[in-house]
Design an enzyme around this catalytic site. Structure first.
Site, PDB file in Angstrom:
ATOM      1  CD  GLN A 122      18.773 -77.331 -19.831  1.00 30.20           C
ATOM      2  OE1 GLN A 122      18.976 -76.879 -18.715  1.00 30.20           O
ATOM      3  NE2 GLN A 122      19.703 -77.325 -20.777  1.00 30.20           N
ATOM      4  N   GLY A 123      14.517 -79.613 -19.763  1.00 31.73           N
ATOM      5  CA  GLY A 123      14.104 -80.558 -18.734  1.00 31.73           C
ATOM      6  C   GLY A 123      15.264 -81.447 -18.333  1.00 31.73           C
ATOM      7  CB  SER A 125      17.588 -79.404 -12.819  1.00 26.33           C
ATOM      8  OG  SER A 125      18.794 -78.828 -13.242  1.00 26.33           O
ATOM      9  CB  SER A 157      14.070 -71.007 -17.561  1.00 23.79           C
ATOM     10  OG  SER A 157      14.937 -70.982 -16.465  1.00 23.79           O
ATOM     11  CD  GLU A 240      22.583 -73.806 -19.637  1.00 25.51           C
ATOM     12  OE1 GLU A 240      21.881 -73.189 -18.823  1.00 25.51           O
ATOM     13  OE2 GLU A 240      22.585 -75.041 -19.727  1.00 25.51           O
ATOM     14  CD  GLU A 357      28.609 -74.935  -5.207  1.00 26.07           C
ATOM     15  OE1 GLU A 357      28.536 -74.038  -4.352  1.00 26.07           O
ATOM     16  OE2 GLU A 357      27.798 -75.016  -6.157  1.00 26.07           O
TER      17      GLU A 357
END
Length: 375
Positions: A122-123, A125, A157, A240, A357
């Site tokens: 996954q790209g 963040s 990851s 997810e 958060e």
């Protein structure tokens, strides 16, 4: 339902008992990739890959209830953790392509994900954005039939062993996030991509930084439409945050059962702590089942954040209790596959898929209907 649920459970249990690998899974690198793909291939050959995926894309076409039963038996069989290099493809990219992808994208990628032939990462963040996807700066500009990508992602990851990446980029500089982002399939072997693995405090090199320098991706790789990446990404994150962690959650509740059996009757405070965790786990699991079953016919909604937050916080408490029960220096705790690793790794769960958060904000605003706080 294709068969009696009890018969389905017995069939799943028998297959797992006969096929679960004896050797532990490598924690990272090429060995981890090879192990994960081989295990996924074995499941596919046995008819256990994509149980609730539609038949027309290669899945089993079964119900979410049967998927839940599989997760339960998978956990009871102590099968390899689903949090391995195949996780993103099976729980993010695959479901997103099913919901939002074009026919040719589905036809090419979904069979490979199920058969254990490809790894995804996954790209989303970025160093300056974290869980705030509206603030991402990695740019995608259109040149001819390509998107040209420049930027930097982090916490990706398994990017060091991945074939493909679900990549979110900014394609409109000034527009609001809902009209500015694009979700695109990025081949990880393209010129201009540099991957740098990051060692976690638990030990393995599981997370990565990814750098993009004039990386050219065909416009045909866009999923969900140009500048519609926010909506596509929300589908990815809903999967997810919802059903993706269900198998892991079941494993945690089984660990509490084992801890209650191992705890000496003389340790009354520990017994009380474990009893409270047992009740908390049952409540979270019931909520997770409800969310999964309600979302069976549609993309999971914001209530998936309830599951994600509860699971992440619960996991940290369970792993800490395990260390306190068995001891820091016990044989159960030490080693690459010990409880110490699980304890340290659990901290990543309150960051992955959107920090705790962020999950609380989503729950407050979209589930409870509370007003947004001041910026």
């Amino acid at each position: 339902m294709s068969e009696d649920i009890g018969a389905f459970r017995r069939r799943a249990r028998a297959w797992l008992n006969a096929n679960v690998p004896v050797e532990p899974a490598p924690l990272d690198g090429a060995e981890g990739r090879t192990f994960a793909l081989a295990w996924q291939k074995r499941q596919a050959e046995g008819g256990w890959a994509g149980i609730a995926w539609p038949r027309e894309v290669g899945g089993g076409g079964l119900s979410v209830l049967e998927q839940i039963v599989w997760y339960e038996e998978y956990a009871r069989a102590d099968a390899p953790s689903s949090l391995n290099p195949t996780f993103v493809g099976l729980n993010h990219a695959g479901p997103t392509l099913i919901a939002c992808g074009a026919a040719d994208q589905k036809a090419f990628h979904l069979p490979r994900i199920l058969a254990g032939q490809s790894i995804w990462c996954q790209g989303f963040s970025e160093p300056g954005a974290g869980s705030d996807l509206a603030a991402i700066r990695t740019r995608g500009r259109i040149e001819g039939d390509d998107l040209v990508i420049d930027g930097h992602k982090i916490w990706s990851s398994f990017a060091d062993v991945a074939d493909w990446q679900e990549l979110l980029v900014r394609t409109e500089r000034e527009a609001r996030a809902a009209q500015a982002l694009t979700w695109v399939i990025c081949p990880m072997d393209l010129p201009g991509i540099i991957v740098r693995p990051i060692k976690t405090m638990a030990g393995p090199y599981k997370f990565c930084e990814v750098f993009y320098d004039a990386v050219r991706i065909p416009l045909s790789n866009i999923v969900g439409g140009l500048n519609n990446g926010w909506a596509t990404a929300m589908s990815t994150l809903a999967f997810e945050r919802g059903t993706a962690s269900l198998g892991l959650l079941i494993s945690l509740t089984l660990r509490i059962d084992a801890m209650l059996s191992d705890c000496p009757r003389s340790r009354s405070s520990m017994l009380s702590r474990l009893a409270h965790l047992n009740a908390e786990g049952a409540a979270i699991l019931a909520m997770a089942y409800r969310v999964a079953l309600e979302a069976e016919r549609s993309v999971p909604d914001a209530s998936a954040s309830l599951v994600r937050l509860a699971f992440a916080e619960f996991g940290k408490k369970v792993q800490a209790a395990a260390i306190d029960l068995y001891g820091v220096q016990s044989r159960r705790t030490l080693g690459a596959h010990g409880l110490g690793y699980d304890y340290l790794d659990a901290f990543s769960e309150t960051i992955a898929g959107g920090a705790a958060e962020i999950q609380r904000n989503i729950i407050g605003e979209r589930v409870l209907g509370l007003p947004k706080g001041p910026r």
